[in-house]
Design a protein around this motif. Structure first.
Motif, PDB file in Angstrom:
ATOM      1  N   PRO A  67     -26.016  -1.427  12.440  1.00 47.44           N
ATOM      2  CA  PRO A  67     -27.187  -1.875  13.759  1.00 47.44           C
ATOM      3  C   PRO A  67     -28.452  -1.505  13.763  1.00 47.44           C
ATOM      4  CG  PRO A  67     -24.867  -1.380  14.229  1.00 47.44           C
ATOM      5  CD  PRO A  67     -25.073  -0.801  12.705  1.00 47.44           C
ATOM      6  N   SER A  68     -29.176  -2.360  13.928  1.00 46.42           N
ATOM      7  CA  SER A  68     -30.677  -2.042  14.267  1.00 46.42           C
ATOM      8  C   SER A  68     -30.678  -1.437  15.411  1.00 46.42           C
ATOM      9  CB  SER A  68     -31.356  -3.115  14.432  1.00 46.42           C
ATOM     10  OG  SER A  68     -31.260  -4.731  13.413  1.00 46.42           O
ATOM     11  N   LYS A  69     -32.298   0.310  14.549  1.00 48.50           N
ATOM     12  CA  LYS A  69     -32.068   0.581  15.692  1.00 48.50           C
ATOM     13  C   LYS A  69     -33.466   0.289  16.599  1.00 48.50           C
ATOM     14  CE  LYS A  69     -30.766   4.806  12.964  1.00 48.50           C
ATOM     15  NZ  LYS A  69     -31.737   5.836  12.610  1.00 48.50           N
ATOM     16  N   ASP A  70     -34.295  -1.135  16.698  1.00 43.68           N
ATOM     17  CA  ASP A  70     -35.260  -1.507  17.043  1.00 43.68           C
ATOM     18  C   ASP A  70     -35.395  -2.555  17.442  1.00 43.68           C
ATOM     19  OD1 ASP A  70     -37.276  -1.603  18.942  1.00 43.68           O
ATOM     20  OD2 ASP A  70     -39.271  -0.492  17.125  1.00 43.68           O
ATOM     21  N   ILE A  71     -35.093  -3.235  18.490  1.00 39.42           N
ATOM     22  CA  ILE A  71     -34.719  -4.755  18.223  1.00 39.42           C
ATOM     23  C   ILE A  71     -35.765  -4.768  19.121  1.00 39.42           C
ATOM     24  CG2 ILE A  71     -32.530  -5.284  17.225  1.00 39.42           C
ATOM     25  CD1 ILE A  71     -33.345  -4.808  21.144  1.00 39.42           C
ATOM     26  N   SER A  72     -37.003  -4.225  19.616  1.00 38.24           N
ATOM     27  CA  SER A  72     -37.374  -4.811  20.614  1.00 38.24           C
ATOM     28  C   SER A  72     -38.533  -6.215  20.739  1.00 38.24           C
ATOM     29  CB  SER A  72     -38.812  -3.670  21.233  1.00 38.24           C
ATOM     30  OG  SER A  72     -39.311  -2.961  19.968  1.00 38.24           O
ATOM     31  N   ALA A  73     -39.261  -6.843  19.199  1.00 42.31           N
ATOM     32  CA  ALA A  73     -39.391  -7.768  19.256  1.00 42.31           C
ATOM     33  C   ALA A  73     -38.605  -9.419  19.462  1.00 42.31           C
ATOM     34  CB  ALA A  73     -40.053  -8.026  17.699  1.00 42.31           C
ATOM     35  N   PHE A  74     -37.267  -7.746  19.389  1.00 42.58           N
ATOM     36  CA  PHE A  74     -36.525  -9.821  19.457  1.00 42.58           C
ATOM     37  C   PHE A  74     -36.581  -9.684  21.692  1.00 42.58           C
ATOM     38  CE2 PHE A  74     -34.337  -8.945  15.725  1.00 42.58           C
ATOM     39  CZ  PHE A  74     -34.303 -10.204  15.295  1.00 42.58           C
ATOM     40  N   ALA A  75     -37.031  -9.153  21.951  1.00 42.08           N
ATOM     41  CA  ALA A  75     -36.928  -9.109  23.630  1.00 42.08           C
ATOM     42  C   ALA A  75     -38.291  -9.857  23.750  1.00 42.08           C
ATOM     43  CB  ALA A  75     -37.286  -7.598  24.194  1.00 42.08           C
ATOM     44  N   LYS A  76     -39.366 -10.175  22.900  1.00 40.42           N
ATOM     45  CA  LYS A  76     -40.544 -10.751  23.270  1.00 40.42           C
ATOM     46  C   LYS A  76     -40.344 -12.593  22.613  1.00 40.42           C
ATOM     47  CE  LYS A  76     -43.815  -7.193  22.033  1.00 40.42           C
ATOM     48  NZ  LYS A  76     -44.446  -6.055  21.210  1.00 40.42           N
ATOM     49  N   VAL A  77     -39.409 -12.481  22.428  1.00 42.20           N
ATOM     50  CA  VAL A  77     -38.688 -13.743  21.856  1.00 42.20           C
ATOM     51  C   VAL A  77     -37.621 -14.725  23.051  1.00 42.20           C
ATOM     52  CG1 VAL A  77     -40.198 -14.288  19.988  1.00 42.20           C
ATOM     53  CG2 VAL A  77     -37.653 -13.636  20.170  1.00 42.20           C
ATOM     54  N   PHE A  78     -36.820 -13.779  23.036  1.00 48.87           N
ATOM     55  CA  PHE A  78     -35.744 -14.456  23.653  1.00 48.87           C
ATOM     56  C   PHE A  78     -35.715 -13.981  25.235  1.00 48.87           C
ATOM     57  CE2 PHE A  78     -32.266 -12.457  20.712  1.00 48.87           C
ATOM     58  CZ  PHE A  78     -32.019 -13.526  19.746  1.00 48.87           C
ATOM     59  N   ASP A  79     -35.588 -15.018  25.906  1.00 44.94           N
ATOM     60  CA  ASP A  79     -35.182 -14.721  27.896  1.00 44.94           C
ATOM     61  C   ASP A  79     -33.930 -13.789  28.421  1.00 44.94           C
ATOM     62  OD1 ASP A  79     -37.237 -16.909  28.714  1.00 44.94           O
ATOM     63  OD2 ASP A  79     -36.274 -17.968  27.441  1.00 44.94           O
ATOM     64  N   TRP A  80     -33.229 -13.566  27.422  1.00 41.95           N
ATOM     65  CA  TRP A  80     -31.969 -12.746  27.955  1.00 41.95           C
ATOM     66  C   TRP A  80     -31.096 -12.702  26.954  1.00 41.95           C
ATOM     67  CZ3 TRP A  80     -31.836 -16.902  31.018  1.00 41.95           C
ATOM     68  CH2 TRP A  80     -31.538 -18.186  31.293  1.00 41.95           C
ATOM     69  N   ILE A  81     -30.047 -11.617  26.258  1.00 36.10           N
ATOM     70  CA  ILE A  81     -28.805 -11.433  25.655  1.00 36.10           C
ATOM     71  C   ILE A  81     -27.650 -11.358  26.481  1.00 36.10           C
ATOM     72  CG2 ILE A  81     -30.535 -10.363  24.038  1.00 36.10           C
ATOM     73  CD1 ILE A  81     -28.444  -8.303  24.543  1.00 36.10           C
ATOM     74  N   ASN A  82     -26.787 -13.089  25.736  1.00 41.41           N
ATOM     75  CA  ASN A  82     -25.729 -12.252  26.407  1.00 41.41           C
ATOM     76  C   ASN A  82     -24.091 -11.497  25.403  1.00 41.41           C
ATOM     77  OD1 ASN A  82     -26.199 -14.794  28.344  1.00 41.41           O
ATOM     78  ND2 ASN A  82     -26.221 -15.495  27.008  1.00 41.41           N
ATOM     79  N   LEU A  83     -24.244 -10.797  26.256  1.00 44.58           N
ATOM     80  CA  LEU A  83     -23.511  -9.685  25.724  1.00 44.58           C
ATOM     81  C   LEU A  83     -21.910  -9.896  25.401  1.00 44.58           C
ATOM     82  CD1 LEU A  83     -24.182  -5.189  26.695  1.00 44.58           C
ATOM     83  CD2 LEU A  83     -24.342  -6.790  24.703  1.00 44.58           C
ATOM     84  N   MET A  84     -21.214  -9.827  24.070  1.00 42.76           N
ATOM     85  CA  MET A  84     -19.550 -10.977  24.089  1.00 42.76           C
ATOM     86  C   MET A  84     -19.180  -9.620  23.787  1.00 42.76           C
ATOM     87  SD  MET A  84     -19.986 -13.727  21.486  1.00 42.76           S
ATOM     88  CE  MET A  84     -20.914 -13.138  19.958  1.00 42.76           C
ATOM     89  N   SER A  85     -18.933  -8.925  25.585  1.00 41.67           N
ATOM     90  CA  SER A  85     -18.229  -8.094  25.865  1.00 41.67           C
ATOM     91  C   SER A  85     -17.138  -8.189  26.051  1.00 41.67           C
ATOM     92  CB  SER A  85     -18.964  -6.746  26.790  1.00 41.67           C
ATOM     93  OG  SER A  85     -19.339  -7.667  28.119  1.00 41.67           O
ATOM     94  N   TYR A  86     -16.183  -8.635  25.804  1.00 40.53           N
ATOM     95  CA  TYR A  86     -14.754  -9.269  24.951  1.00 40.53           C
ATOM     96  C   TYR A  86     -14.270  -9.300  23.773  1.00 40.53           C
ATOM     97  CZ  TYR A  86     -17.954 -13.866  25.136  1.00 40.53           C
ATOM     98  OH  TYR A  86     -18.216 -14.424  25.440  1.00 40.53           O
ATOM     99  N   ASP A  87     -13.266  -9.558  23.612  1.00 39.28           N
ATOM    100  CA  ASP A  87     -12.700  -9.770  22.057  1.00 39.28           C
ATOM    101  C   ASP A  87     -12.386  -7.793  21.688  1.00 39.28           C
ATOM    102  OD1 ASP A  87     -11.719 -12.348  22.128  1.00 39.28           O
ATOM    103  OD2 ASP A  87     -13.931 -13.298  21.633  1.00 39.28           O
ATOM    104  N   LEU A  88     -12.543  -7.428  21.696  1.00 45.36           N
ATOM    105  CA  LEU A  88     -12.851  -5.896  21.835  1.00 45.36           C
ATOM    106  C   LEU A  88     -11.934  -5.511  20.311  1.00 45.36           C
ATOM    107  CD1 LEU A  88     -15.780  -4.580  23.910  1.00 45.36           C
ATOM    108  CD2 LEU A  88     -15.674  -6.185  21.960  1.00 45.36           C
ATOM    109  N   ASN A  89     -10.409  -5.528  21.276  1.00 41.74           N
ATOM    110  CA  ASN A  89      -9.720  -4.815  20.358  1.00 41.74           C
ATOM    111  C   ASN A  89      -8.196  -6.416  20.567  1.00 41.74           C
ATOM    112  OD1 ASN A  89      -9.019  -1.938  20.497  1.00 41.74           O
ATOM    113  ND2 ASN A  89     -10.126  -2.191  22.526  1.00 41.74           N
TER     114      ASN A  89
END
Length: 405
Positions: free
Chosen positions: A181-203
């Motif tokens: 996993p990337s330690k710095d994704i701040s550049a993505f924050a400048k192009v995305f309006d937001w991210i949708n965490l798929m916080s399901y299908d975890l088990n």
């Protein structure tokens, strides 16, 4: 029932939207939707619909015919529409299209044309997953995340700031060229309006034990991934708190334990599962074992907190999720209900996150979406937190103890 004309439908939706509070404070309720039957959609309870899915063919995202009726109806109700590109099993075109300049240019031009032609409000990139295995046979490369950022910058330049670019993401940041996993994704924050965490299908059946589909935090077993872990890791890597949307499921996962779980404590939802494995799962999030809320409620009394025998309902006070077990067959279902969803909404409000998302609107019977819709009212009462120099502290926002709802 006689079908409404589009103009009549739009009139109904406008009247629904007139009194709508959701979204008025900037909080989002994002709903993924796959059907072409709009009769069950209540636009007044969502701010954004992510229509699923478009897939990339020879570098060009497909344009579903449903958009022609969905977009004007949603816009009449002041609801925005994004086209979700990819999905589990639909990501074969990402790596081949994004790993060269010609492919990136073709995708950007085609996506801009699709937006212009359909009137959608933007696109949601559901790449599962950059830099790591997804559906079996789907290509991926360690350069995926770097190429992804390049194409996103080009797409943003092409479509401007008014149109939306969002992404459905794993609970960990995109993998970098080290395969972690990337330690710095701040550049993505400048192009995305937001991210949708798929916080399901975890088990699920792809592990060795039963366990929660969408835990708030890690329980006594299972994987480390959870809602709080996802928010924490993405924010630590550079995604602003107010650009994170927490995903919630309108479904559960079925599996069968090797022994009875009927007398287990609520927090003991981790028993060896029949058919479990630790290898890469070709069926992704275990969609073959997915059970929608509509199919779960026949096992519950109307209060939804008591199961109809031979089913037994438990509530894990650590993961803050309910689960069912069948005392005769040992079948196990981990799911979310109005109680657990309300607690996730409370967490989002407490943390000043942007909003909530769900997969998938058609799995609801009308009980769950109104719970997510309460986010605006709760946010108005909560006000803006003053987190100060210590930042956003999840520990102060995680519910503990007995259920209070």
């Amino acid at each position: 029932m006689k079908l409404l004309t589009l103009s009549a439908l739009a009139g109904v939706l406008i009247s629904q939207a007139a009194a709508r509070a959701v979204g008025s404070d900037g909080k989002l309720v994002v709903g993924y939707w796959m059907s072409d039957d709009m009769s069950t959609l209540d636009f007044s309870k969502v701010t954004h619909i992510n229509y699923a899915f478009s897939t990339i063919q020879n570098g060009v995202p497909s344009s579903p015919a449903t958009l022609k009726k969905l977009v004007p109806a949603a816009h009449a109700a002041d609801t925005k529409v994004l086209l979700s590109i990819g999905g589990w099993g639909g990501g074969n075109g990402f790596t081949p299209s994004f790993n060269n300049s010609a492919g990136r240019a073709k995708f950007v031009a085609a996506t801009k044309k699709l937006i212009d032609d359909t009137g959608i409000d933007g696109v949601d990139i559901d790449w599962e997953y950059p830099g790591e295995p997804g559906a079996c046979g789907q290509p991926y490369a360690l350069s995926d995340t770097k190429n992804f950022l390049t194409v996103l910058k080009q797409l943003r330049a092409a479509i401007g700031e008014e149109k939306l670019i969002t992404a459905a993401t794993a609970t960990h940041p995109f993998f970098d060229e080290s395969g972690k996993p990337s330690k710095d994704i701040s550049a993505f924050a400048k192009v995305f309006d937001w991210i949708n965490l798929m916080s399901y299908d975890l088990n699920g059946i792809w592990g060795l034990t039963t366990g929660p589909n969408a835990p708030m935090i890690k329980g006594l077993g299972g994987v480390k991934a959870s809602v709080v872990q996802g928010v924490t890791d993405w924010h630590k890597a550079g995604m602003p708190i107010d650009q994170i949307v927490v995903g919630t499921p309108f479904y559960g996962h079925n599996m069968t334990s090797i022994k009875s779980m009927a007398k287990n404590a609520g927090t003991h939802e981790y028993d060896p599962v029949q058919g479990g494995n630790t290898g890469h799962n070709c069926n992704g999030g275990g969609f073959s074992t997915e059970t929608g809320w509509q199919d779960i409620i026949p096992y519950l009394y109307k209060n939804r907190t008591t199961a109809i025998p031979p089913w037994v309902r438990k509530f894990d006070t650590i993961t803050r999720t309910p689960w069912l077990t069948n005392s005769e067959t040992n079948e196990f279902i981990s799911y979310d209900d109005p109680i657990s969803l309300a607690e996730k909404v409370d967490y989002v409000v407490c943390m000043d996150l942007l909003g909530v998302m769900t997969w998938e609107l058609s799995l609801d019977n009308g009980e769950l979406l109104p719970v997510l819709n309460q986010i605006s009212e709760k946010a108005a009462k909560h006000g803006k937190s003053k987190h100060g120099k210590h930042g956003h502290d999840s520990s102060k926002c995680i519910p503990t103890g007995p259920v209070t709802h």
